[in-house]
Scaffold this motif. Structure first.
Motif, PDB file in Angstrom:
ATOM      1  N   TYR A 153       7.229  80.142  54.072  1.00 21.50           N
ATOM      2  CA  TYR A 153       7.937  80.296  55.338  1.00 21.50           C
ATOM      3  C   TYR A 153       6.978  79.916  56.466  1.00 21.50           C
ATOM      4  CZ  TYR A 153      11.115  82.999  52.425  1.00 21.50           C
ATOM      5  OH  TYR A 153      11.969  83.394  51.428  1.00 21.50           O
ATOM      6  N   LEU A 208       6.570  79.983  60.261  1.00 18.43           N
ATOM      7  CA  LEU A 208       7.147  80.648  61.429  1.00 18.43           C
ATOM      8  C   LEU A 208       6.459  80.168  62.701  1.00 18.43           C
ATOM      9  CD1 LEU A 208       8.833  83.048  62.704  1.00 18.43           C
ATOM     10  CD2 LEU A 208       6.785  84.431  62.345  1.00 18.43           C
ATOM     11  N   GLU A 246      10.148  76.459  54.220  1.00 16.78           N
ATOM     12  CA  GLU A 246      11.315  76.850  55.014  1.00 16.78           C
ATOM     13  C   GLU A 246      10.847  77.104  56.445  1.00 16.78           C
ATOM     14  OE1 GLU A 246      14.485  80.469  55.091  1.00 16.78           O
ATOM     15  OE2 GLU A 246      14.166  79.465  53.166  1.00 16.78           O
ATOM     16  N   ILE A 283      11.091  78.439  60.184  1.00 15.37           N
ATOM     17  CA  ILE A 283      11.747  79.527  60.905  1.00 15.37           C
ATOM     18  C   ILE A 283      11.313  79.470  62.366  1.00 15.37           C
ATOM     19  CG2 ILE A 283      12.076  82.024  61.094  1.00 15.37           C
ATOM     20  CD1 ILE A 283      11.219  82.233  58.149  1.00 15.37           C
ATOM     21  N   ASP A 295      11.143  81.233  65.488  1.00 14.28           N
ATOM     22  CA  ASP A 295      11.278  82.591  66.013  1.00 14.28           C
ATOM     23  C   ASP A 295       9.911  83.118  66.401  1.00 14.28           C
ATOM     24  OD1 ASP A 295      12.696  84.818  66.812  1.00 14.28           O
ATOM     25  OD2 ASP A 295      13.698  85.082  64.881  1.00 14.28           O
ATOM     26  N   LEU A 320      11.026  88.396  63.667  1.00 12.92           N
ATOM     27  CA  LEU A 320      11.175  87.800  62.336  1.00 12.92           C
ATOM     28  C   LEU A 320      12.203  88.572  61.511  1.00 12.92           C
ATOM     29  CD1 LEU A 320      10.194  85.804  60.131  1.00 12.92           C
ATOM     30  CD2 LEU A 320       8.412  87.445  59.572  1.00 12.92           C
TER      31      LEU A 320
END
Length: 191
Positions: A61, A63, A86, A88, A90, A95
């Motif tokens: 992930y 972020l 992936e 994200i 944010d 989160l």
């Protein structure tokens, strides 16, 4: 893309930064296994995300609140044929990953930028599995070290250790990477 953003990418990907912290070396020293789910907090241009994705067959992930940064990671991942990242978009405090879904999290030179250190660390604690690890890299709060973020927002290693312990982490290892930067590896234990 504006010049300030391009300059930021150039710095984030610079050889100077790589000499400072060779990402593959650092990640190679971490307790990451082939099937681990990983989280790169404040992923930026993917300096750590890409080597993390190469070290696991599971999800990584990435972020970051900046959509443009995530686009840079997306491009790099495509170039390297990586499809386990992936993205994200944010802020860490917001989160929304599932609790206890991540084996290893990395927060590289980002914790000094969060609004609330305890909320940020609590969020990471929640998403980590029991026995999951968190690696923090930060600038030491030391007047002799001029480079890096303003002294007022830096988090000294002792302060970060206390904050991690307060949240419920056990400190595994503290390492001084160079004059300016330290790492703390912590583990989430059963409460």
């Amino acid at each position: 893309m504006d010049q300030k953003f391009l300059n930021k990418i150039a710095f984030l990907d610079s050889k100077q930064r790589e000499k400072l912290i060779p990402p593959e070396v650092l990640i190679g020293q971490m307790p990451i296994q082939k099937d681990h789910a990983l989280l790169d907090v404040g992923a930026g241009s993917g300096f750590f995300t890409i080597p993390m994705a190469e070290s696991t067959s599971n999800k990584v992930y990435a972020l970051d609140p900046d959509r443009r940064m995530l686009s840079v990671i997306e491009t790099k991942a495509k170039e390297k044929g990586l499809n386990n990242i992936e993205l994200i978009q944010d802020y860490l405090e917001d989160l929304s990953l599932q609790n206890e879904s991540v084996d290893f999290a990395m927060a590289s030179l980002i914790l000094h930028e969060v609004g609330s250190l305890s909320k940020a660390l609590s969020t990471i604690y929640e998403v980590l599995k029991t026995e999951g690890h968190l690696l923090c890299l930060e600038y030491e709060k030391d007047d002799k070290v001029i480079e890096g973020p303003p002294m007022a927002i830096r988090i000294g290693s002792d302060e970060l250790e206390r904050a991690l312990a307060f949240i419920g982490f056990n400190i595994v290892k503290k390492t001084q990477i160079n004059d300016a930067i330290y790492t703390i590896l912590a583990i989430k234990k059963e409460k």
